[in-house]
Motif scaffolding. Structure first.
Motif, mmCIF file in Angstrom:
data_model
loop_
_atom_site.group_PDB
_atom_site.id
_atom_site.type_symbol
_atom_site.label_atom_id
_atom_site.label_comp_id
_atom_site.label_asym_id
_atom_site.label_seq_id
_atom_site.Cartn_x
_atom_site.Cartn_y
_atom_site.Cartn_z
ATOM 1 N N ASP A 151 39.808 46.282 28.000
ATOM 2 C CA ASP A 151 38.723 45.300 28.038
ATOM 3 C C ASP A 151 37.433 45.914 28.580
ATOM 4 O OD1 ASP A 151 40.598 43.396 27.184
ATOM 5 O OD2 ASP A 151 41.252 43.059 29.255
ATOM 6 N N GLU A 159 36.431 42.560 38.014
ATOM 7 C CA GLU A 159 37.782 42.579 37.443
ATOM 8 C C GLU A 159 38.122 44.033 37.117
ATOM 9 O OE1 GLU A 159 40.218 40.328 36.613
ATOM 10 O OE2 GLU A 159 41.273 41.278 34.933
ATOM 11 N N HIS A 173 36.963 45.904 34.638
ATOM 12 C CA HIS A 173 37.020 46.254 33.220
ATOM 13 C C HIS A 173 36.073 47.404 32.843
ATOM 14 C CE1 HIS A 173 38.753 42.112 31.742
ATOM 15 N NE2 HIS A 173 39.639 42.833 32.403
ATOM 16 N N GLU A 191 37.216 39.475 27.219
ATOM 17 C CA GLU A 191 38.583 39.147 27.664
ATOM 18 C C GLU A 191 38.569 37.997 28.649
ATOM 19 O OE1 GLU A 191 42.140 38.693 29.774
ATOM 20 O OE2 GLU A 191 40.365 39.484 30.766
ATOM 21 N N GLU A 192 37.522 37.942 29.480
ATOM 22 C CA GLU A 192 37.449 36.855 30.468
ATOM 23 C C GLU A 192 37.325 35.495 29.780
ATOM 24 O OE1 GLU A 192 38.311 37.358 33.314
ATOM 25 O OE2 GLU A 192 38.124 39.528 33.426
ATOM 26 N N HIS A 231 45.118 48.324 31.578
ATOM 27 C CA HIS A 231 44.416 47.364 32.434
ATOM 28 C C HIS A 231 44.405 47.855 33.868
ATOM 29 C CE1 HIS A 231 43.069 43.689 34.343
ATOM 30 N NE2 HIS A 231 42.684 43.285 33.145
HETATM 31 ZN ZN LIG Z 1 41.315 41.783 32.914
#
Ligand SMILES: [Zn+2]
Length: 540
Positions: free
Chosen positions: A112, A140, A142, A177-178, A202
């Motif tokens: 992501d 996050e 990413h 992705e969020e 991830h």
């Molecule tokens: Zn994620």
């Protein structure tokens, strides 16, 4: 005598062919071993490249569907390294596929790229301080996944070229992705049709992989828009039909419903439009729900009930309602054969070597966010991970949890997610504190370690056809034996590419001033004037 010779000769030939084949197998497995140690060594030397890519994407801080700079930067690197780029896939301007190679197997490598609203945070400092107040940030992590994938792919490509190993590598971004809003569209539009296996990555705080059902939820993300009639809220309120009333009644109804849902459900909403000002009866109002459950059937039931409630409150308030599916994900399920192959390489590579600065920083951040003493599985949280995670199989029971639309790919192509240790254990998730390590040596070391596991697994899959054969056997005869993938995305559901545009238009000019400049600064920490680990706020 003649007859006997006729019988013995083929037997003898068989014996020779068999031993030669065995010899060839053992040569090739020796060779693979040598290639793997060569690639691990080469990646060990790529720390600087990893740091630069991770820091650069961190500094772009782009929300889902607005990953313009991120995609331009990453595709630029891939293009320079011989990959062919197909832009705008699935009708998503920031989505793309980068291809290199020929023939089978076709292996897709993804991660992501989007970040989190209001999570702007300086890296390497153990206190809250945004880079740009109110701006999005990589809360996050990413920013680290595709740099990892690109590092591995370039090294493996070099070996494939030299050794003439056939195969095709496809690199792809998890856009938005969020918002869980791209991967089911990629599947619908056929981008994974000829893919043999998918290795997804991830960020996490340990190195891990699992197979089967990891206990996550799937979801639908759906926005309801009500339309009524405006009127003077004081002068003639009886002539108004409030769309906001409909939104509020919908939320009240849903909050009563919670009592009668399974404990594994998660449902949450934000009011995206609550009207303009109090003296105008709101003629338009919208509410955006994520409805999550453990199975397709339970998600579908929640979705149907939400539609029923929306129609009912529209009738109650004399408004009209429409809805849009903005995102969706199936509950996850990962492939056993590929997970086993990945885990062998996790054991070989191991965790990064953290130094005392990394540990000191991690402990300070854990204190700052009041981290729990143990994680949900009961492992203690104290600094950075020192013990490798185990290879986990399907859960027996789950209270539910988050979602990732990688599931939609995993229900169509054998897939696993490789988790790599680029963040600090015990952070809350989707928070500024989750950005704090993501442009520091912790993130960089985690990415290099993860890239080694990915590259080694790629070499295994490219040279041993049994892995992909076993992966499809599991996919066909276990994973999809009784459960068939039914997408929530319809043929005409457009991707919600309008999302986050206004926020990025507001913040991009301010964030631009802080984009990482590797020509001037060794690291992003240096550019921001941070002395890692900076435990207290100081003026230098
Ligand atoms: Zn994620």
């Amino acid at each position: 005598m003649l007859n006997l010779r006729l019988i013995l000769l083929p037997l003898f030939l068989c014996f020779i062919i068999h031993t030669q084949a065995q010899k060839q197998d053992s040569i090739s497995s020796q060779k693979v071993k040598a290639l793997k140690s060569e690639v691990l060594k080469a990646l060990e030397g790529k720390y600087k490249t990893a740091q630069e890519m991770v820091d650069m994407v961190f500094s772009f801080s782009e929300l889902g569907f607005q990953e313009v700079e991120t995609s331009r930067y990453l595709t630029g690197i891939l293009q320079k390294n011989g990959f062919t780029i197909e832009k705008g896939i699935g009708g998503i301007p920031t989505a793309w596929l980068a291809r290199w190679g020929n023939g089978k197997p076709v292996i897709a490598l993804g991660s992501d790229i989007d970040c989190i609203p209001k999570a702007s945070q300086k890296p390497g400092v153990a206190y809250k301080e945004p880079i740009v107040e109110g701006a999005p940030g990589h809360g996050e992590g990413h920013n680290s996944g595709l740099p990892l994938v690109i590092l591995s792919a370039i090294e493996v490509k070099r070996i494939m070229e030299r050794e003439k190993i056939p195969g095709t590598l496809i690199i792809w971004p998890g856009v938005a992705e969020e918002l869980v809003a791209s991967k089911a569209w990629y599947i619908r539009d056929g981008y994974f049709k000829n893919v043999d296996a998918c290795l997804f990555t991830h960020v996490a705080s340990n190195m891990a992989v699992s197979w089967g059902d990891p206990g996550s939820n799937g979801l639908v993300s759906v926005e309801f828009t009500f339309e009524g009639n405006s009127a003077h809220s004081a002068g003639q309120p009886w002539r108004g039909k409030s769309a906001l009333d409909a939104v509020e009644l919908m939320n009240v109804a849903w909050n009563y419903k919670r009592e009668h849902l399974k404990p594994s459900q998660r449902s949450h909403y934000v009011i995206t439009d609550g009207g303009d000002q109090p003296n105008v009866v709101p003629s338009k109002a919208s509410v955006w729900y994520y409805l999550r459950e453990r199975t397709y059937e339970d998600i579908k039931a929640m979705y149907d009930d939400a539609l029923l409630y929306a129609n009912s409150v529209a009738a109650m308030t004399g408004t009209k309602v429409s809805h849009k599916l903005l995102g969706t994900a199936w509950p996850q399920h990962f492939n056993k054969a590929i997970a086993e192959a990945v885990y062998q390489n996790i054991k070989t590579v191991g965790l990064p070597v953290w130094d005392s600065a990394d540990q000191q920083f991690a402990r300070a951040v854990q204190k700052l966010v009041n981290a729990p003493k143990t994680n949900q599985r009961g492992d203690s949280i104290n600094g950075l991970a020192l013990k490798l995670d185990t290879l986990r199989g399907p859960v027996q029971f789950s209270w539910g949890g988050g979602s990732d639309d990688i599931a939609d790919i995993a229900w169509n192509v054998p897939t696993v997610t490789l988790y790599y240790p680029s963040n600090i254990p015990g952070t809350p998730g989707h928070n500024w504190a989750d950005a704090i390590a993501m442009a520091t040596p912790i993130a960089h070391k985690g990415v290099v370690a993860g890239s080694k596991v990915l590259a080694a697994t790629l070499l295994d899959m490219l040279t041993d056809p049994k892995i992909i054969a076993k992966a499809w056997d599991y996919f066909r005869n276990v994973q999809t034996k009784d459960i068939k993938y039914i997408p929530f995305v319809q043929a005409d559901t457009p991707p919600a590419v309008h999302l986050n545009q206004k926020i990025m238009d507001e913040f991009r000019p301010q964030l631009k001033k802080f984009y990482y400049d590797p020509a001037k600064y060794r690291t992003y920490l240096e550019q921001l004037g941070i002395r890692y680990p900076q435990l207290e706020k100081k003026d230098f």
